[in-house]
Design an enzyme around this catalytic site. Structure first.
Site, PDB file in Angstrom:
ATOM      1  N   GLN A  28     -39.063  19.046   6.838  1.00 45.48           N
ATOM      2  CA  GLN A  28     -37.887  19.913   6.794  1.00 45.48           C
ATOM      3  C   GLN A  28     -36.749  19.274   7.567  1.00 45.48           C
ATOM      4  OE1 GLN A  28     -38.340  24.352   6.849  1.00 45.48           O
ATOM      5  NE2 GLN A  28     -37.284  24.155   8.800  1.00 45.48           N
ATOM      6  N   GLY A  29     -35.641  18.974   6.910  1.00 48.95           N
ATOM      7  CA  GLY A  29     -34.474  18.358   7.539  1.00 48.95           C
ATOM      8  C   GLY A  29     -33.361  19.360   7.711  1.00 48.95           C
ATOM      9  N   SER A  64     -32.516  21.098  11.348  1.00 46.18           N
ATOM     10  CA  SER A  64     -31.892  21.066  12.672  1.00 46.18           C
ATOM     11  C   SER A  64     -31.186  19.740  12.951  1.00 46.18           C
ATOM     12  CB  SER A  64     -32.935  21.314  13.756  1.00 46.18           C
ATOM     13  OG  SER A  64     -33.494  22.597  13.635  1.00 46.18           O
ATOM     14  N   SER A  87     -40.717  17.741  12.099  1.00 48.99           N
ATOM     15  CA  SER A  87     -42.161  17.574  12.301  1.00 48.99           C
ATOM     16  C   SER A  87     -42.783  16.797  11.146  1.00 48.99           C
ATOM     17  CB  SER A  87     -42.835  18.941  12.413  1.00 48.99           C
ATOM     18  OG  SER A  87     -42.326  19.666  13.517  1.00 48.99           O
ATOM     19  N   GLU A 133     -42.165  31.127   6.748  1.00 48.54           N
ATOM     20  CA  GLU A 133     -42.943  30.993   7.975  1.00 48.54           C
ATOM     21  C   GLU A 133     -43.577  32.314   8.389  1.00 48.54           C
ATOM     22  OE1 GLU A 133     -41.280  27.561  10.758  1.00 48.54           O
ATOM     23  OE2 GLU A 133     -39.886  29.211  10.536  1.00 48.54           O
ATOM     24  N   GLU A 136     -34.463  34.263  21.289  1.00 47.00           N
ATOM     25  CA  GLU A 136     -33.198  34.976  21.499  1.00 47.00           C
ATOM     26  C   GLU A 136     -32.611  35.448  20.170  1.00 47.00           C
ATOM     27  OE1 GLU A 136     -34.253  32.601  24.909  1.00 47.00           O
ATOM     28  OE2 GLU A 136     -34.014  32.069  22.806  1.00 47.00           O
TER      29      GLU A 136
END
Length: 390
Positions: free
Chosen positions: A123-124, A126, A158, A241, A369
């Protein structure tokens, strides 16, 4: 529970007794990346042959297992301490959900069978300055004829060192409000201009990577959804997820994690200590509640706008507390363990490494958060935080 479901459970138990490697944790501790990939691919194919690899996919693509049976499957795999599909996680959940929700028929026919054959995805999303605020990403994709030329940097990817393909978010309209100028791509990791650099973590592992992109050419046919609508597509990807993946993680926490914690306390001579017993009882109660939340979510009995965030928040922070307690009970010996089985989850029995690694779970898919903000605004109806247009 009906007789058919009990028969299914008995069949899964028999399969686990026959096929789950009894010594996989020892064999997967400290292994090379190549050995890790080999083991994961072989385990995936064993599950695939049994019909257990992608039970959540539609029937026409190799899934179609009823939700009640999926719950039984994941609880039994956890109870028998089966390896996790760590390497295939992004492929079978994020990539598959994206292709099924927004991909073209050609894209689905190209990639879903390949995923079943072992195609690895990363997964690209962030970036160094766009983690919690993902919409602030700066990686650019400039249209040139039938190709997009991509430049930028991704981080915390990851498994990128092993990946064949990447789910990529890039900005295609720099002048649009930040959530409206992003597009979603399928990127072949063998394309020239891609540089993957592993990041060594505090635990000694390097499964996180940076991805540097320099004039990387992506054919326009690999765009997912409309141009500049990638933010909306990404929401379905992030949503993968939750649900069944969280149920699996909750079952593993209640089996390997909690069961080993109880054994650790017994070995330390603390089984009769009242304070320790109180903590164990509290953890057992919280795990039971987490399992209930997950089951309500996957069975469709909890469809509130913030329920997925509640489950993610409860799991990640409970995981931290359990691993912290394990590291405390384990004492100095637990602080000297320097390796863990790479095919395990965050409950490997290497308590200090698991505690350090547990903090990872409060970040991906939205930090704790952000989850609290979603719960407050969407679940409780509290006033929204101010959001800038850009």
């Amino acid at each position: 529970m009906n007789a058919e479901l009990e028969d299914f459970r008995a069949g899964v138990r028999d399969w686990c007794r026959e096929h789950v490697p009894s010594d996989w944790r020892r064999a997967q501790t400290g292994v090379s990346g190549e050995e890790f990939v080999r083991f994961q691919q072989e385990w995936f194919q064993l599950l695939r042959t049994a019909g257990f690899a992608v039970p959540h996919w539609p029937r026409e693509w190799g899934g179609g297992m009823p939700v009640a049976e999926q719950i039984v499957l994941y609880s039994e795999l956890a109870a028998h301490d089966a390896p996790r599909l760590v390497l295939a996680f992004v492929a079978i959940h994020h990539a598959a959900s994206t292709l099924l929700a927004a991909g073209t028929e050609e894209q689905r026919r190209r990639h879903l069978p390949a995923i079943l054959d072992g195609e690895i995805w990363v997964q690209g999303f962030s970036e160094p300055e766009a983690g919690s605020d993902l919409a602030a990403l700066k990686t650019s994709a400039r249209r040139e004829g039938d190709t997009y030329v991509v430049n930028g940097q991704k981080v915390w990817a990851s498994g990128a060192a092993y990946a064949d393909w990447c789910l990529l978010l890039a900005r295609t309209d720099p002048d649009a409000p930040k959530r409206h100028g992003i597009s979603y791509f399928l990127m072949d990791m063998r394309t020239p201009g891609i540089d993957v650099r592993p990041i060594r973590q505090a635990t000694g592992e390097s499964h996180f990577c940076e991805i540097f992109l320099a004039d990387v050419a992506i054919p326009a046919t690999r765009l997912i959804g409309p141009e500049n609508a990638g933010w909306q597509v990404a929401q379905s990807t992030l949503g993968a997820e939750r649900g069944m993946t969280m149920l699996e993680l909750a079952e593993r926490l209640g089996n390997a994690g909690f069961r080993w914690l109880v054994r650790l306390c017994a070995r330390a001579g603390l089984a009769g200590d009242s304070l320790v017993c109180d903590r164990l009882a509290m953890f057992d109660t919280e795990i039971t509640a987490l399992r209930g939340l997950c089951r309500e979510l996957v069975e469709g009995r909890a469809n509130g706008p913030a329920n997925a965030s509640i489950v993610k928040l409860v799991y990640s922070e409970l995981l931290q507390r359990i691993m912290d307690f394990g590291a405390e009970i384990g004492g100095p010996p637990a602080h000297t363990v320097l390796a863990k089985p790479v095919s395990s989850g965050w409950e490997s029995g290497a308590w200090m490494l698991d505690f350090l690694g547990s903090w990872e779970w409060t970040i991906p898919g939205g930090t704790s958060e952000i989850q609290r903000t979603i719960i407050g605004e969407r679940g409780l109806g509290l006033p929204r935080e101010p959001v800038s247009a850009r």
